[in-house]
Scaffold this active site. Sequence first.
Site, PDB file in Angstrom:
ATOM      1  N   HIS A  55       0.818  -1.225   0.000  1.00 50.75           N
ATOM      2  CA  HIS A  55       0.000   0.000   0.000  1.00 50.75           C
ATOM      3  C   HIS A  55       0.850   1.273   0.000  1.00 50.75           C
ATOM      4  O   HIS A  55       0.329   2.357  -0.254  1.00 50.75           O
ATOM      5  CB  HIS A  55      -0.934  -0.002   1.220  1.00 50.75           C
ATOM      6  CG  HIS A  55      -2.033  -1.020   1.103  1.00 50.75           C
ATOM      7  ND1 HIS A  55      -3.306  -0.699   0.718  1.00 50.75           N
ATOM      8  CD2 HIS A  55      -2.026  -2.368   1.277  1.00 50.75           C
ATOM      9  CE1 HIS A  55      -4.046  -1.802   0.683  1.00 50.75           C
ATOM     10  NE2 HIS A  55      -3.292  -2.828   1.015  1.00 50.75           N
ATOM     11  N   ASP A  97       3.421   9.463  -0.794  1.00 54.31           N
ATOM     12  CA  ASP A  97       2.253   8.689  -0.380  1.00 54.31           C
ATOM     13  C   ASP A  97       2.033   7.563  -1.382  1.00 54.31           C
ATOM     14  O   ASP A  97       2.103   7.802  -2.599  1.00 54.31           O
ATOM     15  CB  ASP A  97       1.009   9.608  -0.389  1.00 54.31           C
ATOM     16  CG  ASP A  97       0.051   9.305   0.752  1.00 54.31           C
ATOM     17  OD1 ASP A  97       0.003   8.144   1.188  1.00 54.31           O
ATOM     18  OD2 ASP A  97      -0.652  10.235   1.194  1.00 54.31           O
TER      19      ASP A  97
HETATM   20  P1  ADQ Z   1      -3.014   6.147   4.891  1.00 55.43           P
HETATM   21  O1  ADQ Z   1      -1.621   6.614   5.062  1.00 55.43           O
HETATM   22  O2  ADQ Z   1      -3.787   5.978   6.137  1.00 55.43           O
HETATM   23  O3  ADQ Z   1      -3.099   4.785   4.055  1.00 55.43           O
HETATM   24  P2  ADQ Z   1      -4.924   7.548   2.995  1.00 55.43           P
HETATM   25  O4  ADQ Z   1      -4.872   6.865   1.694  1.00 55.43           O
HETATM   26  O5  ADQ Z   1      -5.023   9.020   2.859  1.00 55.43           O
HETATM   27  O6  ADQ Z   1      -3.692   7.288   3.933  1.00 55.43           O
HETATM   28  O7  ADQ Z   1      -6.190   7.009   3.745  1.00 55.43           O
HETATM   29  C1  ADQ Z   1      -6.611   7.592   4.902  1.00 55.43           C
HETATM   30  C2  ADQ Z   1      -8.060   7.177   5.205  1.00 55.43           C
HETATM   31  O8  ADQ Z   1      -8.312   7.566   6.538  1.00 55.43           O
HETATM   32  C3  ADQ Z   1      -9.043   7.905   4.297  1.00 55.43           C
HETATM   33  O9  ADQ Z   1     -10.088   7.043   3.962  1.00 55.43           O
HETATM   34  C4  ADQ Z   1      -9.522   9.055   5.184  1.00 55.43           C
HETATM   35  O10 ADQ Z   1     -10.863   9.436   4.979  1.00 55.43           O
HETATM   36  C5  ADQ Z   1      -9.379   8.475   6.568  1.00 55.43           C
HETATM   37  N1  ADQ Z   1      -9.106   9.592   7.502  1.00 55.43           N
HETATM   38  C6  ADQ Z   1      -8.067  10.430   7.505  1.00 55.43           C
HETATM   39  N2  ADQ Z   1      -8.211  11.365   8.476  1.00 55.43           N
HETATM   40  C7  ADQ Z   1      -9.372  11.095   9.081  1.00 55.43           C
HETATM   41  C8  ADQ Z   1     -10.111  11.684  10.153  1.00 55.43           C
HETATM   42  N3  ADQ Z   1      -9.689  12.777  10.787  1.00 55.43           N
HETATM   43  N4  ADQ Z   1     -11.253  11.121  10.505  1.00 55.43           N
HETATM   44  C9  ADQ Z   1     -11.717  10.031   9.870  1.00 55.43           C
HETATM   45  N5  ADQ Z   1     -11.087   9.440   8.864  1.00 55.43           N
HETATM   46  C10 ADQ Z   1      -9.941   9.954   8.469  1.00 55.43           C
HETATM   47  C11 ADQ Z   1      -2.175   3.893   3.412  1.00 55.43           C
HETATM   48  C12 ADQ Z   1      -1.156   4.525   2.472  1.00 55.43           C
HETATM   49  C13 ADQ Z   1      -1.867   5.342   1.409  1.00 55.43           C
HETATM   50  C14 ADQ Z   1      -2.878   4.464   0.659  1.00 55.43           C
HETATM   51  C15 ADQ Z   1      -3.765   3.714   1.632  1.00 55.43           C
HETATM   52  C16 ADQ Z   1      -4.634   2.676   0.929  1.00 55.43           C
HETATM   53  O11 ADQ Z   1      -0.248   5.352   3.200  1.00 55.43           O
HETATM   54  O12 ADQ Z   1      -0.934   5.885   0.490  1.00 55.43           O
HETATM   55  O13 ADQ Z   1      -3.692   5.290  -0.158  1.00 55.43           O
HETATM   56  O14 ADQ Z   1      -2.991   3.017   2.613  1.00 55.43           O
HETATM   57  O15 ADQ Z   1      -3.860   1.837   0.122  1.00 55.43           O
END
Ligand code: ADQ
Length: 466
Positions: free
Chosen positions: A157, A365
Site C-alpha cells: 500500500h 504517499d
Molecule cells: P493512509 O496513510 O492511512 O493509508 P490515505 O490513503 O489518505 O492514507 O487514507 C486515509 C483514510 O483515513 C481515508 O479514507 C480518510 O478518509 C481516513 N481519515 C483520515 N483522516 C481522518 C479523520 N480525521 N477522521 C476520519 N477518517 C480519516 C495507506 C497509504 C496510502 C494508501 C492507503 C490505501 O499510506 O498511500 O492510499 O494506505 O492503500
Amino acid sequence: MNRLIIISNRVQPPTGAGDGSQGGLAVALSAALREYSGLWFGWSGEITEEFTGHINFQRNDGVTTATIDLEEQDLDEYYNGYANRTLWPLFHYRVDLAEYERQFAGGYERVNTRFAETVGPLIEEEDLVWVHDYHLIPLGRELRKRGCRNLIGFFLHIPWPPTPLLLSLPSHRELVDSLFDYDVIGFQTTDWLESFLHYATHEMGATVEENGDVVVGERRVRAIACPIGIDAENFVALAHGDIARETCVRMRTSATGRAMIIGVDRLDYSKGLEERFLGYERFLSAHPERAGHVFLLQIAPPSRGEVQSYQEIRGSLDSLSGRINGAFADIDWVPIRYVNRGYSRAVLAGAYRAARVGLVTPLRDGMNLVAKEYVAAQDPEDPGVLILSSFAGAAEQLTEAVLVNPHSAEEICDALEQALTMPLAERKRRWRALMDNVMREDVMWWRRTFTAALTAFSRPSVADAA
Ligand code: ADQ
C-alpha cells in the site's frame, strides 16, 4: 469459486452500520470476502501476556474474521519497531528517520512466523491467499516453508523506495528475496513498480519478461501496478445523506461566506503538514487582500503516538499553527482551524463538499485516498478544486488536479490563489475528468484487477508437481 484468505496486520470486522463509520479498504475487502467467501486474518489489536496462537473467529455481516493477540514485545519490535520505525520511514524516502535495530528485525521475523504458523492450517487446497502491506513482506516465504502451495498475492500500500535508499537497509536482499515466494505482487503506481524492477534487475540480476514476470534463476514473480481506489458510489451516496448534508450546512454557516480550504490526514510526517502550513502562511503573506475571506480547516487525528517522530511532528504542528494564527488572526477571524480528532466518513463527506479547495500535499504517499474522497464528495454544479502533491501515488491518475511540489511554499501559495480564482467552467471541466477516473478505477475495480491477475497466474511448480 475459490475461497479468498485475506491477511493483513489489523483486521476491521464489518459493522453493517452503513453510516460511513468504516474505511474504504475494509468495505472493499469485506465485499471481496462475501463474493468469494473465505476469511480475513490478522492481529486483533489486543495484547496478551504470552502468545498462544489462539484464534478468535467471528462472523459479522457475512464476513468471517480470524484474529490473534500479540505480546507486548511483538508490539514494540514488530509494529512500533520494524514496521513503523524502520520500513515506514525508509519506504517514504526518510532514511534520516529510519532506525535499524537488530531486535526490531528479529521481532518482525518472529511475528511473521507466528502469523504463518497460525493461519497456515486454515488454508485449504484451492484457496487464494492475499497478503497486505509492509508489515507482512516475508509472510509468503514463511507460508511456503510450511508447505503452502496455493496461489499467494501480495499488495504493497505504500511506495517502493529507490534502490540507493533501499540499500541502506541491513538485510535488504533477504527482504526483497522473500517477495519471490509470492506469485503476484502489486504496487500502487508504475513509479513504485519501476523502482522495484530497478532493484531486482540491478541488485539481483533479474530479467523482466513481457507479461511482467520477474525472473531470478528458478524463481519467478509477476509484478503489476494496480492502483487502489475508493468505494466511489458509496461515497457519493454518503455525500448526499443526512449526516453529510447537515455537516455541510453547519460548515457553511460557520464559514460565514469565507472560502474553506480543507486538509484531512493522519498525523504523519509523510503527509507534509508542516510544509502545507508554511505554504499557507506564504499565501497569507503574499495575498493580504485574502485575510478574513479564507480559512484552512486541517483535520489530523494523531497516529502511532508511541513512536517518537510522531510525538515530535505533533509538537511542531501545534506551535506552527499557533504561530501562524498569532501572526495573522483578527478579532473575528482565525486563519487555521486545526483539529486533532477523527470523524465518521459521512461527516468527512459533508466537510469535503463544503470546501472550496481540497489541499492534499503529502511529501510521499503510496496512493492517498483523501484526494479521491474529496473529488467524489463534490457538487457537480459547483465543484471545488483539488490541489494535489505530484509525489502522491494518486497524481498518476488524477492528472487534472492542480499538481504541486509539496516542498515548495511558493507553489502551494500560487496553487491556492489559482484554485480560489478558478472560473466555474474550468472547475467543472477538471472535476469531470477527475470524477471519471475515481468512479472507473474504484476499489472494486482494484480488487477485481488484482484477484484476476492472481487467478491468471499459473505456478510452474504446481504444474510440474501435478
Ligand atoms: P493512509 O496513510 O492511512 O493509508 P490515505 O490513503 O489518505 O492514507 O487514507 C486515509 C483514510 O483515513 C481515508 O479514507 C480518510 O478518509 C481516513 N481519515 C483520515 N483522516 C481522518 C479523520 N480525521 N477522521 C476520519 N477518517 C480519516 C495507506 C497509504 C496510502 C494508501 C492507503 C490505501 O499510506 O498511500 O492510499 O494506505 O492503500
